[in-house]
Design a protein around this motif. Structure first.
Motif, PDB file in Angstrom:
ATOM      1  N   SER A  73       0.934  -1.281  -0.052  1.00 22.08           N
ATOM      2  CA  SER A  73       0.132  -0.060  -0.134  1.00 22.08           C
ATOM      3  C   SER A  73       0.992   1.327   0.070  1.00 22.08           C
ATOM      4  CB  SER A  73      -0.984  -0.041   1.101  1.00 22.08           C
ATOM      5  OG  SER A  73      -1.941   1.153   1.423  1.00 22.08           O
ATOM      6  N   LYS A  74       1.932   1.198   0.798  1.00 19.27           N
ATOM      7  CA  LYS A  74       2.737   2.481   0.799  1.00 19.27           C
ATOM      8  C   LYS A  74       3.251   2.486  -0.475  1.00 19.27           C
ATOM      9  CE  LYS A  74       3.816   2.108   5.904  1.00 19.27           C
ATOM     10  NZ  LYS A  74       3.080   3.437   6.232  1.00 19.27           N
ATOM     11  N   ILE A  75       3.954   1.624  -1.197  1.00 15.60           N
ATOM     12  CA  ILE A  75       4.555   1.767  -2.540  1.00 15.60           C
ATOM     13  C   ILE A  75       3.737   2.112  -3.436  1.00 15.60           C
ATOM     14  CG2 ILE A  75       5.593   0.472  -4.485  1.00 15.60           C
ATOM     15  CD1 ILE A  75       6.721  -1.375  -2.275  1.00 15.60           C
ATOM     16  N   HIS A  76       2.510   1.689  -3.488  1.00 13.98           N
ATOM     17  CA  HIS A  76       1.604   2.022  -4.666  1.00 13.98           C
ATOM     18  C   HIS A  76       0.900   3.420  -4.370  1.00 13.98           C
ATOM     19  CE1 HIS A  76       1.690  -1.918  -6.699  1.00 13.98           C
ATOM     20  NE2 HIS A  76       1.444  -2.444  -5.731  1.00 13.98           N
ATOM     21  N   ARG A  77       0.539   3.889  -3.083  1.00  9.08           N
ATOM     22  CA  ARG A  77       0.220   5.068  -2.920  1.00  9.08           C
ATOM     23  C   ARG A  77       1.089   6.115  -3.446  1.00  9.08           C
ATOM     24  NH1 ARG A  77      -0.433   4.729   2.473  1.00  9.08           N
ATOM     25  NH2 ARG A  77      -2.291   3.534   2.149  1.00  9.08           N
ATOM     26  N   THR A  78       2.360   5.891  -2.901  1.00  9.35           N
ATOM     27  CA  THR A  78       3.249   7.086  -3.095  1.00  9.35           C
ATOM     28  C   THR A  78       3.660   6.984  -4.682  1.00  9.35           C
ATOM     29  OG1 THR A  78       4.198   6.471  -1.172  1.00  9.35           O
ATOM     30  CG2 THR A  78       5.429   7.885  -2.337  1.00  9.35           C
ATOM     31  N   VAL A  79       3.604   5.908  -5.221  1.00 10.54           N
ATOM     32  CA  VAL A  79       4.060   5.912  -6.767  1.00 10.54           C
ATOM     33  C   VAL A  79       2.796   6.739  -7.232  1.00 10.54           C
ATOM     34  CG1 VAL A  79       4.046   4.459  -8.705  1.00 10.54           C
ATOM     35  CG2 VAL A  79       5.329   3.837  -6.850  1.00 10.54           C
ATOM     36  N   ARG A  80       1.607   6.410  -6.819  1.00  7.78           N
ATOM     37  CA  ARG A  80       0.527   7.221  -7.670  1.00  7.78           C
ATOM     38  C   ARG A  80       0.731   8.695  -7.259  1.00  7.78           C
ATOM     39  NH1 ARG A  80      -3.404   4.121  -5.854  1.00  7.78           N
ATOM     40  NH2 ARG A  80      -3.645   5.060  -3.673  1.00  7.78           N
ATOM     41  N   GLU A  81       1.039   9.197  -6.148  1.00  7.72           N
ATOM     42  CA  GLU A  81       1.250  10.499  -5.733  1.00  7.72           C
ATOM     43  C   GLU A  81       2.387  11.009  -6.857  1.00  7.72           C
ATOM     44  OE1 GLU A  81       2.112  10.550  -1.717  1.00  7.72           O
ATOM     45  OE2 GLU A  81       0.105  10.021  -1.125  1.00  7.72           O
ATOM     46  N   VAL A  82       3.570  10.403  -6.892  1.00  6.24           N
ATOM     47  CA  VAL A  82       4.538  10.861  -7.843  1.00  6.24           C
ATOM     48  C   VAL A  82       4.077  11.010  -9.097  1.00  6.24           C
ATOM     49  CG1 VAL A  82       6.699  10.130  -8.802  1.00  6.24           C
ATOM     50  CG2 VAL A  82       6.532  10.267  -6.241  1.00  6.24           C
ATOM     51  N   ARG A  83       3.537   9.759  -9.567  1.00  9.55           N
ATOM     52  CA  ARG A  83       2.927   9.945 -11.133  1.00  9.55           C
ATOM     53  C   ARG A  83       1.826  11.237 -11.107  1.00  9.55           C
ATOM     54  NH1 ARG A  83       2.376   3.698 -12.417  1.00  9.55           N
ATOM     55  NH2 ARG A  83       4.261   3.498 -13.285  1.00  9.55           N
ATOM     56  N   THR A  84       1.138  11.464 -10.101  1.00 13.84           N
ATOM     57  CA  THR A  84       0.006  12.508 -10.239  1.00 13.84           C
ATOM     58  C   THR A  84       1.100  13.989 -10.290  1.00 13.84           C
ATOM     59  OG1 THR A  84      -1.557  11.291  -8.999  1.00 13.84           O
ATOM     60  CG2 THR A  84      -1.666  13.818  -9.257  1.00 13.84           C
ATOM     61  N   LEU A  85       1.924  14.021  -9.516  1.00 11.29           N
ATOM     62  CA  LEU A  85       2.809  15.490  -9.414  1.00 11.29           C
ATOM     63  C   LEU A  85       3.575  15.557 -10.563  1.00 11.29           C
ATOM     64  CD1 LEU A  85       3.701  15.398  -5.525  1.00 11.29           C
ATOM     65  CD2 LEU A  85       2.091  16.804  -6.853  1.00 11.29           C
ATOM     66  N   TYR A  86       4.360  14.722 -10.878  1.00 10.48           N
ATOM     67  CA  TYR A  86       5.241  14.401 -12.025  1.00 10.48           C
ATOM     68  C   TYR A  86       5.117  13.851 -13.542  1.00 10.48           C
ATOM     69  CZ  TYR A  86       7.781  16.052  -7.966  1.00 10.48           C
ATOM     70  OH  TYR A  86       8.328  16.906  -6.700  1.00 10.48           O
ATOM     71  N   GLY A  87       4.046  13.262 -13.523  1.00  9.71           N
ATOM     72  CA  GLY A  87       3.686  12.610 -14.731  1.00  9.71           C
ATOM     73  C   GLY A  87       4.438  11.019 -14.690  1.00  9.71           C
ATOM     74  N   LYS A  88       3.882  10.455 -15.515  1.00  9.78           N
ATOM     75  CA  LYS A  88       4.424   9.017 -15.590  1.00  9.78           C
ATOM     76  C   LYS A  88       6.006   8.815 -16.115  1.00  9.78           C
ATOM     77  CE  LYS A  88       3.489   4.344 -17.099  1.00  9.78           C
ATOM     78  NZ  LYS A  88       2.793   3.520 -17.996  1.00  9.78           N
ATOM     79  N   VAL A  89       6.936   8.723 -15.221  1.00  8.71           N
ATOM     80  CA  VAL A  89       8.209   8.624 -15.618  1.00  8.71           C
ATOM     81  C   VAL A  89       8.437   7.477 -16.632  1.00  8.71           C
ATOM     82  CG1 VAL A  89      10.666   8.180 -14.642  1.00  8.71           C
ATOM     83  CG2 VAL A  89       8.885   9.434 -13.298  1.00  8.71           C
ATOM     84  N   GLY A  90       9.148   7.926 -17.841  1.00 15.67           N
ATOM     85  CA  GLY A  90       9.688   7.157 -18.640  1.00 15.67           C
ATOM     86  C   GLY A  90       8.612   6.907 -19.842  1.00 15.67           C
TER      87      GLY A  90
END
Length: 75
Positions: free
Chosen positions: A55-72
């Motif tokens: 949950s911690k991994i997925h939630r934070t990845v979702r936040e990062v993608r929302t803020l910075y776009g999908k990396v790659g």
């Protein structure tokens, strides 16, 4: 070279964002993405449920993608 610079800036920004997260989230990310530990290994070493780690991994990845776009992603 411009892409390399942009990638480094993006990685720096994401790293700085992760520093604002609680220490347990930072530990989970470090263990998972830097040391390449499995969620089961992380759960065992941090005395957490494996579902909590996921949950911690997925939630934070979702936040990062929302803020910075999908990396790659291709532009």
């Amino acid at each position: 070279i411009d892409d390399l610079v942009a990638d480094r800036i993006l990685l720096r920004d994401i790293a700085n964002y992760l520093k604002t997260k609680p220490s347990d989230v930072q530990k989970v990310f470090y263990l998972h993405y830097v040391l390449e530990q499995t969620t089961a290994e992380i759960a065992h070493s941090l005395h957490l449920n494996e579902s909590t780690v996921k949950s911690k991994i997925h939630r934070t990845v979702r936040e990062v993608r929302t803020l910075y776009g999908k990396v790659g992603k291709e532009t």
